[in-house]
Design a protein around this motif. Structure first.
Motif, short mmCIF file in Angstrom:
data_model
loop_
_atom_site.label_atom_id
_atom_site.label_comp_id
_atom_site.label_asym_id
_atom_site.label_seq_id
_atom_site.Cartn_x
_atom_site.Cartn_y
_atom_site.Cartn_z
N ALA A 26 78.50 32.58 22.18
CA ALA A 26 77.23 31.94 21.85
C ALA A 26 76.22 32.91 21.28
O ALA A 26 76.31 34.12 21.46
N ALA A 27 75.25 32.33 20.59
CA ALA A 27 74.14 33.12 20.07
C ALA A 27 73.25 33.55 21.23
O ALA A 27 73.39 33.08 22.35
N ARG A 28 72.31 34.42 20.94
CA ARG A 28 71.42 34.94 21.98
C ARG A 28 70.30 33.95 22.30
O ARG A 28 69.88 33.17 21.46
N MET A 29 69.80 34.04 23.50
CA MET A 29 68.63 33.26 23.93
C MET A 29 67.38 34.12 23.76
O MET A 29 66.71 34.46 24.73
N PHE A 185 76.21 24.20 18.67
CA PHE A 185 76.86 25.47 18.34
C PHE A 185 78.32 25.43 18.77
O PHE A 185 78.63 25.10 19.90
N VAL A 186 79.20 25.73 17.87
CA VAL A 186 80.63 25.80 18.17
C VAL A 186 81.04 27.27 18.07
O VAL A 186 80.85 27.90 17.04
N PRO A 187 81.54 27.85 19.16
CA PRO A 187 81.86 29.27 19.14
C PRO A 187 82.91 29.61 18.11
O PRO A 187 84.06 29.26 18.25
N ALA A 188 82.48 30.24 17.06
CA ALA A 188 83.42 30.64 16.01
C ALA A 188 83.01 32.00 15.44
O ALA A 188 83.42 32.38 14.37
N GLY A 189 82.15 32.70 16.20
CA GLY A 189 81.71 34.01 15.77
C GLY A 189 80.77 33.96 14.58
O GLY A 189 80.57 34.95 13.90
N LYS A 190 80.19 32.79 14.31
CA LYS A 190 79.35 32.64 13.14
C LYS A 190 77.88 32.68 13.51
O LYS A 190 77.45 32.02 14.45
N ASN A 191 77.11 33.48 12.79
CA ASN A 191 75.67 33.54 12.99
C ASN A 191 75.02 32.67 11.92
O ASN A 191 74.88 33.08 10.78
N TYR A 345 88.48 27.93 27.33
CA TYR A 345 87.72 27.63 26.13
C TYR A 345 86.48 26.83 26.51
O TYR A 345 86.55 25.86 27.26
N GLY A 346 85.34 27.22 26.00
CA GLY A 346 84.10 26.52 26.29
C GLY A 346 83.34 27.10 27.47
O GLY A 346 82.19 26.73 27.71
N ASP A 347 83.99 28.03 28.22
CA ASP A 347 83.30 28.67 29.34
C ASP A 347 82.21 29.60 28.83
O ASP A 347 82.25 30.10 27.69
N LYS A 369 80.37 44.58 32.74
CA LYS A 369 79.91 44.09 31.45
C LYS A 369 78.44 43.71 31.52
O LYS A 369 77.80 43.84 32.58
N THR A 370 77.89 43.25 30.41
CA THR A 370 76.56 42.65 30.38
C THR A 370 76.71 41.23 29.86
O THR A 370 77.75 40.87 29.28
N ILE A 371 75.68 40.40 30.05
CA ILE A 371 75.77 39.01 29.63
C ILE A 371 75.78 38.86 28.11
O ILE A 371 75.99 37.76 27.60
N TYR A 372 75.55 39.96 27.39
CA TYR A 372 75.55 39.89 25.92
C TYR A 372 76.92 40.26 25.34
O TYR A 372 77.10 40.21 24.12
N ILE A 373 77.85 40.63 26.20
CA ILE A 373 79.20 40.95 25.74
C ILE A 373 79.99 39.65 25.68
O ILE A 373 79.96 38.83 26.60
N THR A 374 80.69 39.44 24.60
CA THR A 374 81.48 38.22 24.42
C THR A 374 82.66 38.19 25.38
O THR A 374 83.33 39.20 25.60
N ILE A 375 82.89 37.02 25.99
CA ILE A 375 84.08 36.81 26.80
C ILE A 375 84.98 35.82 26.07
O ILE A 375 84.50 34.95 25.34
N TYR A 376 86.28 35.95 26.28
CA TYR A 376 87.24 35.16 25.52
C TYR A 376 88.16 34.37 26.47
O TYR A 376 88.44 34.82 27.58
N PRO A 377 88.62 33.22 26.00
CA PRO A 377 89.58 32.45 26.79
C PRO A 377 90.80 33.32 27.13
O PRO A 377 91.29 34.07 26.28
#
Length: 384
Positions: A26-29, A185-191, A345-347, A369-377
């Motif tokens: 996800a994008a940042r808050m 937002f659909v997680p696809a690494g797109k900004n 997926y979706g977590d 980790k930090t909450i800004y690091i991407t996690i993956y299925p």
């Protein structure tokens, strides 16, 4: 901005209904926008947004059309600044002519001044109304330009907020300007909209001690977080403090409504911790447990802004605050046995943390980790 017609105007928003917290990609808050729809927001809630979710700017509704003044604008402005975040405002536009745009800008500017919006803040025009929908692109461009030129006379920086489906369709949106809404937002690494000031990517984000869903945006530059004072003196400081005391009390009362959950664990204290007679920082201290003490617990709860655990004793129970509202643990679990969760997926950090009675920060920290690091299925995360 919480208005029904925004979903209709933001094309992709009707595709699916899903929770959009901090998804795996996800994008940042970076920024949250609030209005009367969110009700009274206390300083404690904004501090939680800042500390637990990384929010650094808040944009509050100031006005709408030529007569409506948001009743929560002043308290939102004062409390956001008290929480140490940048503050901005927005006006929901109803103008259809240049003259109306200038009149609304004058109304918005005066209302913002009265509410305490500091000079140098952004005061954006929110253009998504049926009035604008009925105009040509050229007319909307002319009206928006007139509004922004007029609003600058009050010392505010101007910008346009609109939906992705309207950008360069209903009005011209240039690079390095504007705040664009487009979701889900659909997680696809797109900004999305990375060349604009900000991208609003969800209207359903959740914050731990705040009720309801919120609009959240990623900032692509510092336009919404610079060029302004970070603090102001509220018009009535005593009233703001009184409101905050009441709101904070109510907020924590709501948090206290959570149920105790089973947590049969053994911990070794890293620091000295007060053992209290009840799950409250104002309750009597039974004793102070020194660092190195082994503590066995049977239940846990988030209450009063803290995460508490209960320790069975020979004559009842003792209670320990494991940390502040962010749930940063003051002790570590003994032994090497852990409970793992496999990311699906979706977590998101938020959903996994909530499912396991943790804060996002705690969950990330115990996994290095930090909450800004991407996690993956497929990844495994320590949850116990």
């Amino acid at each position: 901005m919480k208005l029904k017609n925004k979903l209709a105007l933001t094309g992709a928003a009707t595709m699916v209904a899903l929770f959009l917290g901090l998804n795996a990609n996800a994008a940042r808050m970076d920024m949250v926008d609030v209005s009367n729809n969110n009700g009274y927001m206390s300083t404690a809630e904004y501090v939680s947004m800042r500390n637990e979710f990384g929010v650094k700017a808040v944009t509050v509704k100031i006005s709408e059309g030529g007569t409506y003044k948001d009743p929560y604008a002043a308290s939102n402005i004062a409390n956001v600044q008290a929480a140490g975040m940048y503050i901005n405002g927005y006006h929901f536009a109803r103008y259809a002519t240049k003259a109306q745009a200038i009149a609304e800008a004058d109304f918005a500017g005066k209302t913002a001044k009265a509410a305490g919006l500091p000079v140098g803040a952004v005061l954006a025009t929110d253009v998504e109304s049926q009035e604008a929908n009925s105009q040509s692109k050229a007319t909307n461009d002319r009206n928006n330009k007139a509004f922004m030129k007029e609003i600058q006379k009050f010392g505010y920086r101007a910008d346009i907020y609109t939906s992705g489906s309207w950008a360069n369709n209903k009005m011209t949106i240039k690079s390095k300007t504007s705040w664009i809404a487009a979701y889900p937002f659909v997680p696809a690494g797109k900004n999305w909209y990375s060349t604009n000031h900000a991208w609003q990517w969800s209207s359903t984000a959740k914050f731990r001690i705040s009720y309801g869903g919120f609009d959240v945006s990623q900032l692509n530059d510092n336009y919404y977080s610079a060029g302004q004072k970070s603090t102001v003196k509220p018009t009535n400081k005593a009233a703001v403090k009184a409101n905050n005391r009441k709101a904070n009390k109510n907020t924590y009362h709501s948090a206290a409504s959570a149920k105790w959950v089973k947590e049969a664990k053994t911990y070794t204290l890293k620091t000295a911790v007060k053992l209290r007679a009840s799950a409250s920082t104002s309750s009597n201290t039974i004793t102070v447990l020194p660092a190195g003490t082994t503590v066995k617990t049977d239940q846990a709860i988030i209450q009063g802004g803290y995460r508490w655990v209960r320790q069975p004793r020979f004559n009842g129970f003792g209670y320990l605050a494991t940390g502040p509202a962010s749930n940063t643990l003051e002790y570590v679990k003994s032994g090497a046995t852990h409970t793992y969760y496999k990311v699906k997926y979706g977590d998101s950090w938020w959903t996994i943390a909530q499912r396991n009675g943790l804060s996002m920060t705690t969950l990330a920290n115990q996994n290095g980790k930090t909450i800004y690091i991407t996690i993956y299925p497929g990844q495994r995360l320590v949850v116990r």
